[in-house]
Design a protein around this motif. Structure first.
Motif, mmCIF file in Angstrom:
data_model
loop_
_atom_site.group_PDB
_atom_site.id
_atom_site.type_symbol
_atom_site.label_atom_id
_atom_site.label_comp_id
_atom_site.label_asym_id
_atom_site.label_seq_id
_atom_site.Cartn_x
_atom_site.Cartn_y
_atom_site.Cartn_z
ATOM 1 N N ALA A 60 9.303 -59.882 -35.114
ATOM 2 C CA ALA A 60 8.275 -59.129 -34.383
ATOM 3 C C ALA A 60 6.940 -59.204 -35.110
ATOM 4 O O ALA A 60 5.888 -59.370 -34.475
ATOM 5 N N ALA A 61 6.971 -59.096 -36.442
ATOM 6 C CA ALA A 61 5.730 -59.172 -37.213
ATOM 7 C C ALA A 61 5.090 -60.550 -37.084
ATOM 8 O O ALA A 61 3.874 -60.669 -36.902
ATOM 9 N N VAL A 62 5.895 -61.581 -37.157
ATOM 10 C CA VAL A 62 5.372 -62.951 -37.011
ATOM 11 C C VAL A 62 4.810 -63.147 -35.606
ATOM 12 O O VAL A 62 3.758 -63.779 -35.427
ATOM 13 N N ASN A 63 5.483 -62.587 -34.614
ATOM 14 C CA ASN A 63 5.009 -62.697 -33.233
ATOM 15 C C ASN A 63 3.658 -62.012 -33.057
ATOM 16 O O ASN A 63 2.776 -62.532 -32.371
ATOM 17 N N ARG A 64 3.476 -60.855 -33.685
ATOM 18 C CA ARG A 64 2.177 -60.162 -33.597
ATOM 19 C C ARG A 64 1.072 -60.987 -34.252
ATOM 20 O O ARG A 64 -0.036 -61.095 -33.723
ATOM 21 N N ILE A 65 1.387 -61.579 -35.387
ATOM 22 C CA ILE A 65 0.394 -62.411 -36.073
ATOM 23 C C ILE A 65 0.032 -63.615 -35.208
ATOM 24 O O ILE A 65 -1.145 -63.956 -35.053
ATOM 25 N N ALA A 66 1.038 -64.255 -34.641
ATOM 26 C CA ALA A 66 0.776 -65.426 -33.793
ATOM 27 C C ALA A 66 -0.078 -65.045 -32.587
ATOM 28 O O ALA A 66 -0.989 -65.785 -32.197
ATOM 29 N N SER A 67 0.192 -63.889 -32.017
ATOM 30 C CA SER A 67 -0.598 -63.423 -30.878
ATOM 31 C C SER A 67 -2.051 -63.188 -31.289
ATOM 32 O O SER A 67 -2.991 -63.579 -30.577
ATOM 33 N N ASN A 68 -2.239 -62.547 -32.452
ATOM 34 C CA ASN A 68 -3.600 -62.311 -32.939
ATOM 35 C C ASN A 68 -4.329 -63.617 -33.220
ATOM 36 O O ASN A 68 -5.514 -63.756 -32.897
ATOM 37 N N ILE A 69 -3.650 -64.545 -33.834
ATOM 38 C CA ILE A 69 -4.270 -65.846 -34.122
ATOM 39 C C ILE A 69 -4.682 -66.522 -32.826
ATOM 40 O O ILE A 69 -5.787 -67.071 -32.721
ATOM 41 N N ASN A 70 -3.823 -66.449 -31.817
ATOM 42 C CA ASN A 70 -4.135 -67.061 -30.533
ATOM 43 C C ASN A 70 -5.370 -66.411 -29.905
ATOM 44 O O ASN A 70 -6.262 -67.104 -29.393
ATOM 45 N N GLN A 71 -5.461 -65.104 -29.952
ATOM 46 C CA GLN A 71 -6.622 -64.404 -29.397
ATOM 47 C C GLN A 71 -7.898 -64.768 -30.147
ATOM 48 O O GLN A 71 -8.951 -64.994 -29.540
ATOM 49 N N ILE A 72 -7.796 -64.825 -31.462
ATOM 50 C CA ILE A 72 -8.970 -65.170 -32.263
ATOM 51 C C ILE A 72 -9.409 -66.600 -31.980
ATOM 52 O O ILE A 72 -10.610 -66.877 -31.845
ATOM 53 N N CYS A 73 -8.484 -67.505 -31.870
ATOM 54 C CA CYS A 73 -8.829 -68.902 -31.565
ATOM 55 C C CYS A 73 -9.511 -69.018 -30.213
ATOM 56 O O CYS A 73 -10.481 -69.770 -30.061
ATOM 57 N N ARG A 74 -9.019 -68.274 -29.234
ATOM 58 C CA ARG A 74 -9.658 -68.294 -27.915
ATOM 59 C C ARG A 74 -11.100 -67.788 -28.010
ATOM 60 O O ARG A 74 -12.006 -68.359 -27.414
ATOM 61 N N ARG A 75 -11.289 -66.700 -28.764
ATOM 62 C CA ARG A 75 -12.632 -66.147 -28.914
ATOM 63 C C ARG A 75 -13.551 -67.131 -29.640
ATOM 64 O O ARG A 75 -14.709 -67.329 -29.246
ATOM 65 N N ILE A 76 -13.044 -67.747 -30.697
ATOM 66 C CA ILE A 76 -13.858 -68.718 -31.442
ATOM 67 C C ILE A 76 -14.216 -69.895 -30.554
ATOM 68 O O ILE A 76 -15.365 -70.363 -30.556
ATOM 69 N N ASN A 77 -13.258 -70.378 -29.776
ATOM 70 C CA ASN A 77 -13.526 -71.514 -28.888
ATOM 71 C C ASN A 77 -14.539 -71.168 -27.801
ATOM 72 O O ASN A 77 -15.325 -72.027 -27.383
ATOM 73 N N SER A 78 -14.522 -69.931 -27.330
ATOM 74 C CA SER A 78 -15.452 -69.579 -26.258
ATOM 75 C C SER A 78 -16.826 -69.159 -26.780
ATOM 76 O O SER A 78 -17.839 -69.411 -26.125
ATOM 77 N N THR A 79 -16.878 -68.512 -27.965
ATOM 78 C CA THR A 79 -18.162 -68.020 -28.465
ATOM 79 C C THR A 79 -18.705 -68.809 -29.651
ATOM 80 O O THR A 79 -19.901 -68.785 -29.913
ATOM 81 N N GLY A 80 -17.831 -69.441 -30.392
ATOM 82 C CA GLY A 80 -18.255 -70.157 -31.588
ATOM 83 C C GLY A 80 -18.403 -69.248 -32.792
ATOM 84 O O GLY A 80 -18.838 -69.678 -33.848
ATOM 85 N N HIS A 81 -18.015 -67.963 -32.662
ATOM 86 C CA HIS A 81 -18.135 -67.005 -33.759
ATOM 87 C C HIS A 81 -16.771 -66.391 -34.083
ATOM 88 O O HIS A 81 -15.927 -66.265 -33.219
ATOM 89 N N PHE A 82 -16.598 -65.987 -35.324
ATOM 90 C CA PHE A 82 -15.422 -65.200 -35.696
ATOM 91 C C PHE A 82 -15.875 -63.971 -36.452
ATOM 92 O O PHE A 82 -16.969 -63.929 -37.005
ATOM 93 N N TYR A 83 -15.035 -62.967 -36.472
ATOM 94 C CA TYR A 83 -15.404 -61.684 -37.051
ATOM 95 C C TYR A 83 -14.549 -61.398 -38.282
ATOM 96 O O TYR A 83 -13.364 -61.679 -38.317
ATOM 97 N N GLU A 84 -15.187 -60.826 -39.285
ATOM 98 C CA GLU A 84 -14.490 -60.504 -40.533
ATOM 99 C C GLU A 84 -13.363 -59.496 -40.304
ATOM 100 O O GLU A 84 -12.343 -59.536 -40.976
ATOM 101 N N THR A 85 -13.545 -58.602 -39.330
ATOM 102 C CA THR A 85 -12.492 -57.615 -39.053
ATOM 103 C C THR A 85 -11.223 -58.298 -38.553
ATOM 104 O O THR A 85 -10.114 -57.861 -38.871
ATOM 105 N N ASP A 86 -11.393 -59.367 -37.780
ATOM 106 C CA ASP A 86 -10.224 -60.122 -37.307
ATOM 107 C C ASP A 86 -9.475 -60.757 -38.474
ATOM 108 O O ASP A 86 -8.243 -60.713 -38.537
#
Length: 109
Positions: A60-86
Motif C-alpha cells: 500500500a505504501a509503495v502504491n501511494r508513492i507510485a501514485s504521487n510520482i505519477n501525479q507529479i510527472c503529469r504536472r511537470i509534463n503539463s506545466t514544466g514546473h515542480f514543487y518542493e512540497t511534492d
C-alpha cells in the motif's frame, strides 16, 4: 462392508499435476498405500499459516508513492514546473517504506 474399522469415507478431486506430485512424495516415502499416506499427512502434517500484514502495508505504501510520482510527472509534463512540497512529501512516504522494510527485516532475523 460393515466390518470396516474406518467406516467414514472422504473423497478428494485432483488434477494430473497434483496426482503426480502426491505419487512422487509417496515414492520418496516408500509407500504405495494412498489411504495410509493421506491419513498420516492429514493428521500429522504441518500447517503453515503466513501472515501477510506487513507485506500488505508495504504494498500500500509503495502504491501511494507510485501514485504521487505519477501525479507529479503529469504536472511537470503539463506545466514544466515542480514543487518542493511534492518532493518533500515523496521523501516522507519513501521514509515510511524504508521503516516498514527495516521492521520486517528485524523480524526475520
Amino acid at each position: 462392508m460393515p466390518d470396516r474399522t474406518r467406516p467414514i469415507r472422504k473423497e478428494i478431486c485432483l488434477n494430473e499435476t497434483e496426482l503426480n506430485l502426491i505419487q512422487h512424495k509417496m515414492r520418496q516415502l516408500g509407500t504405495h498405500n494412498f489411504g495410509a499416506y493421506a491419513r498420516k499427512m492429514l493428521m500429522d502434517g504441518y500447517i503453515i499459516k503466513v501472515d501477510y500484514t506487513e507485506q500488505k502495508k508495504l504494498a500500500a505504501a509503495v502504491n501511494r508513492i507510485a501514485s504521487n510520482i505519477n501525479q507529479i510527472c503529469r504536472r511537470i509534463n503539463s506545466t514544466g514546473h515542480f514543487y518542493e512540497t511534492d518532493v518533500a512529501d515523496l521523501k516522507d512516504r519513501l521514509g515510511d517504506v524504508w521503516e516498514l522494510l527495516k521492521v520486517r527485516q528485524k523480524e526475520e532475523l
